[in-house]
Design a protein around this motif. Structure first.
Motif, PDB file in Angstrom:
ATOM      1  N   PHE A  55      71.940  82.713  56.396  1.00  0.00           N
ATOM      2  CA  PHE A  55      70.750  83.274  57.021  1.00  0.00           C
ATOM      3  C   PHE A  55      70.862  84.798  57.003  1.00  0.00           C
ATOM      4  N   PHE A  56      69.759  85.459  56.673  1.00  0.00           N
ATOM      5  CA  PHE A  56      69.752  86.895  56.438  1.00  0.00           C
ATOM      6  C   PHE A  56      68.637  87.553  57.246  1.00  0.00           C
ATOM      7  N   GLY A  57      68.230  86.900  58.341  1.00  0.00           N
ATOM      8  CA  GLY A  57      67.140  87.399  59.162  1.00  0.00           C
ATOM      9  C   GLY A  57      66.029  86.373  59.294  1.00  0.00           C
ATOM     10  N   ASP A  58      64.971  86.756  59.984  1.00  0.00           N
ATOM     11  CA  ASP A  58      63.863  85.837  60.227  1.00  0.00           C
ATOM     12  C   ASP A  58      63.199  85.373  58.933  1.00  0.00           C
ATOM     13  N   GLU A  59      62.959  86.291  58.033  1.00  0.00           N
ATOM     14  CA  GLU A  59      62.186  86.000  56.820  1.00  0.00           C
ATOM     15  C   GLU A  59      63.034  85.868  55.562  1.00  0.00           C
ATOM     16  N   HIS A  60      64.331  86.102  55.642  1.00  0.00           N
ATOM     17  CA  HIS A  60      65.131  86.176  54.424  1.00  0.00           C
ATOM     18  C   HIS A  60      66.422  85.368  54.506  1.00  0.00           C
ATOM     19  N   THR A 111      68.476  87.956  47.346  1.00  0.00           N
ATOM     20  CA  THR A 111      67.779  87.725  48.611  1.00  0.00           C
ATOM     21  C   THR A 111      66.537  86.881  48.347  1.00  0.00           C
ATOM     22  N   ILE A 112      66.350  85.851  49.174  1.00  0.00           N
ATOM     23  CA  ILE A 112      65.197  84.960  49.029  1.00  0.00           C
ATOM     24  C   ILE A 112      64.312  85.067  50.263  1.00  0.00           C
ATOM     25  N   ASP A 113      63.092  84.559  50.152  1.00  0.00           N
ATOM     26  CA  ASP A 113      62.100  84.716  51.227  1.00  0.00           C
ATOM     27  C   ASP A 113      62.091  83.553  52.207  1.00  0.00           C
ATOM     28  N   ALA A 114      63.240  82.935  52.451  1.00  0.00           N
ATOM     29  CA  ALA A 114      63.331  81.809  53.388  1.00  0.00           C
ATOM     30  C   ALA A 114      64.513  82.036  54.326  1.00  0.00           C
ATOM     31  N   GLY A 115      64.206  82.421  55.567  1.00  0.00           N
ATOM     32  CA  GLY A 115      65.231  82.684  56.562  1.00  0.00           C
ATOM     33  C   GLY A 115      65.127  81.737  57.738  1.00  0.00           C
ATOM     34  N   THR A 116      65.362  82.240  58.934  1.00  0.00           N
ATOM     35  CA  THR A 116      65.384  81.378  60.111  1.00  0.00           C
ATOM     36  C   THR A 116      64.012  80.836  60.482  1.00  0.00           C
ATOM     37  N   LYS A 117      62.944  81.432  59.955  1.00  0.00           N
ATOM     38  CA  LYS A 117      61.606  80.893  60.189  1.00  0.00           C
ATOM     39  C   LYS A 117      61.241  79.802  59.188  1.00  0.00           C
ATOM     40  N   ALA A 118      62.107  79.558  58.214  1.00  0.00           N
ATOM     41  CA  ALA A 118      61.834  78.556  57.184  1.00  0.00           C
ATOM     42  C   ALA A 118      62.682  77.303  57.315  1.00  0.00           C
ATOM     43  N   PHE A 119      63.797  77.393  58.055  1.00  0.00           N
ATOM     44  CA  PHE A 119      64.701  76.259  58.228  1.00  0.00           C
ATOM     45  C   PHE A 119      65.100  76.114  59.693  1.00  0.00           C
ATOM     46  N   ALA A 120      65.259  74.882  60.154  1.00  0.00           N
ATOM     47  CA  ALA A 120      65.905  74.664  61.439  1.00  0.00           C
ATOM     48  C   ALA A 120      67.344  75.141  61.331  1.00  0.00           C
ATOM     49  N   THR A 121      67.873  75.715  62.397  1.00  0.00           N
ATOM     50  CA  THR A 121      69.199  76.336  62.344  1.00  0.00           C
ATOM     51  C   THR A 121      70.241  75.599  63.173  1.00  0.00           C
ATOM     52  N   ASP A 122      69.918  74.373  63.619  1.00  0.00           N
ATOM     53  CA  ASP A 122      70.819  73.671  64.545  1.00  0.00           C
ATOM     54  C   ASP A 122      71.868  72.810  63.858  1.00  0.00           C
ATOM     55  N   SER A 123      71.780  72.634  62.536  1.00  0.00           N
ATOM     56  CA  SER A 123      72.666  71.668  61.876  1.00  0.00           C
ATOM     57  C   SER A 123      73.246  72.204  60.570  1.00  0.00           C
ATOM     58  N   GLY A 124      73.767  73.406  60.602  1.00  0.00           N
ATOM     59  CA  GLY A 124      74.404  73.924  59.412  1.00  0.00           C
ATOM     60  C   GLY A 124      73.441  74.710  58.540  1.00  0.00           C
ATOM     61  N   LEU A 125      73.742  74.724  57.242  1.00  0.00           N
ATOM     62  CA  LEU A 125      73.021  75.593  56.312  1.00  0.00           C
ATOM     63  C   LEU A 125      72.269  74.788  55.265  1.00  0.00           C
TER      64      LEU A 125
END
Length: 383
Positions: free
Chosen positions: A324-329, A295-309
């Motif tokens: 994606f594993f949540g807002d922060e992970h 588990t890393i500390d970069a989730g949906t608050k760290a990357f735009a989620t509109d164009s894949g992973l």
């Protein structure tokens, strides 16, 4: 520990050898050498084809990068929002084009005030509606010089823009007759063309738009409306459009950074991507308790989620898969032989650079493995 609040928690690492691997994360990392090479390469393409370069600020939102582009030969910048334009003019970036129609009395007042601050011929805006032209003309009458405008053409996307030659001609007449506005040209930005997979298909679609735009310009000029500027063109079609002679200037943005989507599109057909990846999000492994992933500390608050992973680029020795594993992970699945340890730093290519940049306050600028500067993202959130 030394602290530099305006530069964030990583400022104490400036100049420390190996500091790229020591950042407090999530952190937006910018490879300065790759950025400089990308800026130089696009400027050279524009120069070789005799076409103007007006890069889009919506990708980097940075006055520092905008000035680097100007110094490399760009004639100005493009801004998607009035807020971005305000940030650029505050930073004394010359020749700003606002590429979206500006509507409502308050925004029109802001626009005209910005034009007054910038000075003659330093701010342009697009229009696609006669009512907008009339309202803009009233506000622009307070200026000591006419406000420059371009007719926005829909380019097949129909997000904004007039729908045909007749509508363009009617709008051109309204601009010319307004008394406080000057018609400078046409904008035809085919954003939907930039990510078409397969160079042949992308080239065919771009050629169709160029043919339509050439006919539109010819129609306006035959009606006595001189068209000085024909602006558009993105990163995905930059070379084919630059060589065709229809556009007078280009508006590419993502080329400075690249992202996973553009890497996929531009490296198709067996060709290497013409620009390097210079932008990364660095994360830290914060848990290794699960047997099949970390588990890393970069989730949906760290990357735009509109164009894949995101795609792991540094810090993992073998194949991996992000989820994606949540807002922060985030969850990174890696085979046992390449499993990163607790506290390991991993950098990712962003799925979509523009909205990812908008999540951060600053760039961590690196030279090799050393943090050498921290740049603010002045237009972040200037929507």
């Amino acid at each position: 520990m030394l602290t530099f609040p305006s530069l964030g928690p990583n400022a104490y690492l400036l100049g420390v050898a190996g500091s790229r691997r020591m950042l407090d994360t999530p952190a937006l990392v910018l490879d300065r050498a790759a950025l400089e090479r990308n800026i130089a390469k696009m400027a050279a393409t524009a120069n070789d084809h005799g076409i103007g370069l007006r890069p889009h600020v919506k990708s980097h939102k940075s006055a520092r990068i905008a000035h680097m582009q100007i110094e490399a030969g760009a004639l100005g910048v493009s801004c998607a929002t009035l807020g971005e334009a305000e940030a650029m003019i505050e930073a004394r970036v010359p020749s700003v084009l606002v590429t979206s129609p500006i509507v409502s009395s308050n925004k029109l007042r802001r626009l005209v005030g910005l034009a007054e601050e910038a000075g003659p011929r330093q701010l342009m805006v697009v229009v696609d509606d006669a009512r907008n032209v009339a309202e803009l003309a009233v506000h622009a009458a307070r200026l000591a010089y006419p406000l420059d405008v371009l007719i926005d053409y829909h380019s097949g996307y129909h997000r904004t823009g007039v729908v045909d030659e007749r509508a363009a001609l009617e709008l051109a007449r309204a601009i010319v007759e307004s008394g406080s506005l000057t018609l400078r040209g046409v904008q035809a930005y085919g954003g939907h063309l930039q990510h078409i997979e397969g160079r042949t298909r992308r080239d065919e679609a771009a050629a169709q738009l160029r043919s339509t735009v050439a006919a539109l310009v010819a129609s306006l000029e035959s009606a006595g409306m001189p068209i000085e500027i024909v602006t558009g063109v993105g990163t995905g079609t930059h070379d084919m459009d630059a060589a065709a002679g229809v556009f007078t200037e280009m508006q590419p943005g993502s080329y400075v950074f690249m992202d996973a989507e553009y890497e996929h599109v531009l490296a198709g057909d067996g060709r290497a991507a013409p620009f390097e990846t210079s932008l990364f999000v660095q994360s830290t492994v914060v848990s290794t308790q699960a047997p099949s992933w970390v588990t890393i500390d970069a989730g949906t608050k760290a990357f735009a989620t509109d164009s894949g992973l995101p795609v792991a680029a540094r810090g993992v020795g073998g194949p991996s898969e992000y989820a994606f594993f949540g807002d922060e992970h985030g969850r990174l699945t890696v085979d046992a032989a390449h499993r990163p340890s607790l506290g390991a730093h991993i950098e990712f290519v962003t799925p979509h650079c523009d909205p990812t940049v908008n999540l951060y306050d600053r760039y961590h600028v690196v030279d090799g493995d050393t943090l050498v500067d921290i740049w603010p993202i002045e237009a972040r959130g200037r929507l």
